[in-house]
Scaffold this motif. Structure first.
Motif, mmCIF file in Angstrom:
data_model
loop_
_atom_site.group_PDB
_atom_site.id
_atom_site.type_symbol
_atom_site.label_atom_id
_atom_site.label_comp_id
_atom_site.label_asym_id
_atom_site.label_seq_id
_atom_site.Cartn_x
_atom_site.Cartn_y
_atom_site.Cartn_z
ATOM 1 N N TYR A 35 0.832 -1.206 0.000
ATOM 2 C CA TYR A 35 0.000 0.000 0.000
ATOM 3 C C TYR A 35 0.867 1.258 0.000
ATOM 4 O O TYR A 35 0.612 2.220 -0.736
ATOM 5 C CB TYR A 35 -0.915 -0.028 1.219
ATOM 6 C CG TYR A 35 -1.867 1.139 1.323
ATOM 7 C CD1 TYR A 35 -3.068 1.142 0.632
ATOM 8 C CD2 TYR A 35 -1.558 2.233 2.131
ATOM 9 C CE1 TYR A 35 -3.951 2.209 0.743
ATOM 10 C CE2 TYR A 35 -2.431 3.300 2.245
ATOM 11 C CZ TYR A 35 -3.628 3.284 1.554
ATOM 12 O OH TYR A 35 -4.489 4.346 1.655
ATOM 13 N N LYS A 64 -2.596 -5.505 -10.360
ATOM 14 C CA LYS A 64 -4.053 -5.630 -10.332
ATOM 15 C C LYS A 64 -4.463 -7.096 -10.285
ATOM 16 O O LYS A 64 -5.390 -7.472 -9.568
ATOM 17 C CB LYS A 64 -4.661 -4.977 -11.580
ATOM 18 C CG LYS A 64 -4.959 -3.501 -11.456
ATOM 19 C CD LYS A 64 -5.626 -2.970 -12.719
ATOM 20 C CE LYS A 64 -6.902 -3.710 -13.013
ATOM 21 N NZ LYS A 64 -7.555 -3.230 -14.247
ATOM 22 N N THR A 108 -4.048 -8.441 -6.682
ATOM 23 C CA THR A 108 -5.101 -8.013 -5.755
ATOM 24 C C THR A 108 -6.459 -8.588 -6.142
ATOM 25 O O THR A 108 -7.292 -8.860 -5.268
ATOM 26 C CB THR A 108 -5.172 -6.481 -5.707
ATOM 27 O OG1 THR A 108 -5.323 -5.955 -7.045
ATOM 28 C CG2 THR A 108 -3.911 -5.904 -5.095
ATOM 29 N N GLN A 109 -6.711 -8.794 -7.423
ATOM 30 C CA GLN A 109 -7.966 -9.425 -7.839
ATOM 31 C C GLN A 109 -8.041 -10.863 -7.343
ATOM 32 O O GLN A 109 -9.111 -11.334 -6.938
ATOM 33 C CB GLN A 109 -8.101 -9.370 -9.358
ATOM 34 C CG GLN A 109 -8.449 -7.992 -9.895
ATOM 35 C CD GLN A 109 -8.375 -7.913 -11.412
ATOM 36 O OE1 GLN A 109 -7.976 -8.859 -12.083
ATOM 37 N NE2 GLN A 109 -8.768 -6.762 -11.961
ATOM 38 N N THR A 152 -8.796 -10.765 -3.602
ATOM 39 C CA THR A 152 -10.186 -10.447 -3.280
ATOM 40 C C THR A 152 -11.154 -11.523 -3.755
ATOM 41 O O THR A 152 -12.290 -11.589 -3.280
ATOM 42 C CB THR A 152 -10.585 -9.103 -3.916
ATOM 43 O OG1 THR A 152 -10.284 -9.129 -5.326
ATOM 44 C CG2 THR A 152 -9.831 -7.950 -3.276
ATOM 45 N N THR A 211 -8.565 -4.661 0.114
ATOM 46 C CA THR A 211 -9.378 -3.747 -0.712
ATOM 47 C C THR A 211 -8.663 -2.419 -0.913
ATOM 48 O O THR A 211 -8.688 -1.853 -2.015
ATOM 49 C CB THR A 211 -10.746 -3.520 -0.048
ATOM 50 O OG1 THR A 211 -11.403 -4.776 0.135
ATOM 51 C CG2 THR A 211 -11.615 -2.624 -0.929
ATOM 52 N N ASP A 212 -8.019 -1.912 0.144
ATOM 53 C CA ASP A 212 -7.278 -0.653 0.021
ATOM 54 C C ASP A 212 -6.146 -0.775 -1.009
ATOM 55 O O ASP A 212 -5.946 0.117 -1.835
ATOM 56 C CB ASP A 212 -6.695 -0.242 1.378
ATOM 57 C CG ASP A 212 -7.765 0.279 2.323
ATOM 58 O OD1 ASP A 212 -8.857 0.622 1.842
ATOM 59 O OD2 ASP A 212 -7.506 0.335 3.542
ATOM 60 N N GLU A 237 -7.620 -0.978 -4.537
ATOM 61 C CA GLU A 237 -8.085 0.325 -5.028
ATOM 62 C C GLU A 237 -6.913 1.189 -5.488
ATOM 63 O O GLU A 237 -7.021 1.908 -6.498
ATOM 64 C CB GLU A 237 -8.869 1.034 -3.924
ATOM 65 C CG GLU A 237 -10.235 0.422 -3.660
ATOM 66 C CD GLU A 237 -10.954 1.085 -2.508
ATOM 67 O OE1 GLU A 237 -10.321 1.926 -1.813
ATOM 68 O OE2 GLU A 237 -12.150 0.782 -2.290
ATOM 69 N N ARG A 238 -5.805 1.125 -4.772
ATOM 70 C CA ARG A 238 -4.645 1.919 -5.184
ATOM 71 C C ARG A 238 -4.077 1.441 -6.510
ATOM 72 O O ARG A 238 -3.734 2.250 -7.376
ATOM 73 C CB ARG A 238 -3.560 1.872 -4.104
ATOM 74 C CG ARG A 238 -3.826 2.804 -2.947
ATOM 75 C CD ARG A 238 -2.565 3.295 -2.284
ATOM 76 N NE ARG A 238 -2.841 4.456 -1.456
ATOM 77 C CZ ARG A 238 -1.923 5.083 -0.731
ATOM 78 N NH1 ARG A 238 -0.673 4.649 -0.730
ATOM 79 N NH2 ARG A 238 -2.226 6.156 -0.018
ATOM 80 N N GLU A 244 -5.714 -0.170 -8.807
ATOM 81 C CA GLU A 244 -6.708 0.170 -9.828
ATOM 82 C C GLU A 244 -6.560 1.634 -10.242
ATOM 83 O O GLU A 244 -6.624 1.972 -11.431
ATOM 84 C CB GLU A 244 -8.114 -0.085 -9.287
ATOM 85 C CG GLU A 244 -9.225 0.251 -10.266
ATOM 86 C CD GLU A 244 -9.231 -0.631 -11.487
ATOM 87 O OE1 GLU A 244 -9.572 -0.140 -12.582
ATOM 88 O OE2 GLU A 244 -8.882 -1.828 -11.356
ATOM 89 N N ARG A 245 -6.337 2.498 -9.261
ATOM 90 C CA ARG A 245 -6.143 3.909 -9.568
ATOM 91 C C ARG A 245 -4.858 4.132 -10.353
ATOM 92 O O ARG A 245 -4.829 4.924 -11.304
ATOM 93 C CB ARG A 245 -6.101 4.723 -8.272
ATOM 94 C CG ARG A 245 -6.036 6.228 -8.520
ATOM 95 C CD ARG A 245 -5.920 7.000 -7.232
ATOM 96 N NE ARG A 245 -5.876 8.433 -7.485
ATOM 97 C CZ ARG A 245 -5.547 9.348 -6.572
ATOM 98 N NH1 ARG A 245 -5.270 8.968 -5.337
ATOM 99 N NH2 ARG A 245 -5.512 10.632 -6.887
#
Length: 322
Positions: free
Chosen positions: A143, A197, A200-201, A204, A223-224, A227-228, A230-231
């Motif tokens: 993160y 990505k 993390t996918q 999750t 999730t955090d 999201e990072r 993904e951004r």
């Protein structure tokens, strides 16, 4: 360099090197974080074997350039992550491969050079995270690393905005080369973030024994991180598209300017073609040409030529060609 943090259920914290391994074994509910930087392959293998890490996982971690991935083994989960050792607003970045061996009671991080996110967390924050669970410390490292990427990309946005204004005011080949360089770097970064990505996918979507989704805090941390990344992927894609639009815009402007130049040259050519034709006729060396005996033939031809030129200029101006 090998450094370690050991936390116990009673709240005591100790820092040291691999010597803390014996204390960790002796304390059933303790957690340990071992960070290895720039160690030899033999030293790495010896230490990881003490944690009973899988040989295939050790082999993957020792490769200099391995695509980011996540893989689960019996007593640990391996995450190969592409971090950074340096990054600036012009997208000059040096990648840093970081390997995480995440067990129920241990975390081993492995990297060749300086890892800024680990250096930042390997202190008071890292102790609190490790006391909670090793997976929380690993997720926080990813993160934090993603945060460095985001900060530099947002600085690059200002650079890109200035470049866009400069290109519109005074576009040239130097700026085009700079934009092309940025596009190339963005493609490389987008590929890295796409790998992340995917990691993390998977976290999750699937249950990993050492990164359980049933734990709400672990799921929130996953999730955090997702999201990072993904951004980051969205930002790199957006900046890549902007660079592509700038290139297309510059090419369109250059083509438009070239078309204007060619149109002016075409108009000039169209004006002089009939005049050249007339001059060519009277430049022929025939003995009997009726007009040669006319007293005012020379002035008449000049008048015809000037009249044709003036008429064509008027016609082209009326059509708005120049």
């Amino acid at each position: 360099m090998i450094r370690s943090i050991l936390t116990t259920p009673e709240g005591s914290i100790r820092e040291g090197d691999e010597q803390l391994f014996e204390l960790w074994q002796a304390e059933p509910d303790s957690h340990i974080w071992v960070d290895m930087q720039g160690e030899s392959e033999e030293r790495i293998q010896q230490l990881l074997e003490r944690f009973e890490c899988h040989p295939m996982a050790i082999q993957d971690a020792q490769k200099e350039r391995h695509p980011p991935k996540i893989e689960e083994f019996d007593n640990h989960t391996l995450i190969i992550y592409r971090g950074i050792s340096s990054f600036d607003a012009k997208l000059n970045f040096v990648p840093q491969q970081v390997c995480f061996f995440i067990g129920e009671r241990f975390l081993v991080t492995l990297h060749a050079g300086v890892a800024m996110s680990i250096d930042r967390l390997f202190g008071e924050n890292g102790r609190a995270l490790l006391a909670h669970s090793p997976q929380h410390a690993a997720l926080k490292v990813m993160y934090t690393s993603a945060g460095y990427y985001i900060d530099s990309l947002l600085e690059f946005e200002e650079e890109l905005s200035d470049l866009e204004d400069e290109l519109l005011d005074n576009g040239n080949d130097v700026l085009m080369r700079k934009i092309t360089t940025y596009r190339s770097r963005l493609v490389k970064m987008r590929r890295v973030f796409n790998y992340h990505k995917g990691i993390t996918q998977e976290l999750t979507a699937y249950d990993y024994n050492h990164l359980p989704r049933e734990d709400s805090e672990t799921l929130h941390a996953i999730t955090d991180v997702a999201e990072r990344f993904e951004r980051l992927y969205t930002l790199t894609q957006m900046y890549y598209d902007i660079c592509g639009d700038l290139v297309d815009g510059y090419i369109s402007i250059s083509s438009h300017q070239l078309n204007i130049t060619m149109r002016v040259l075409t108009v000039i050519t169209a004006i002089f073609v009939p005049l050249t034709f007339i001059a060519g006729i009277y430049g022929m060396n025939f003995e009997y040409m009726p007009e040669l005996g006319f007293r005012y033939g020379y002035f008449f031809v000049w008048g015809v030529m000037i009249g044709i030129g003036a008429m064509l200029i008027w016609l082209f101006r009326r059509k708005g060609w120049f």
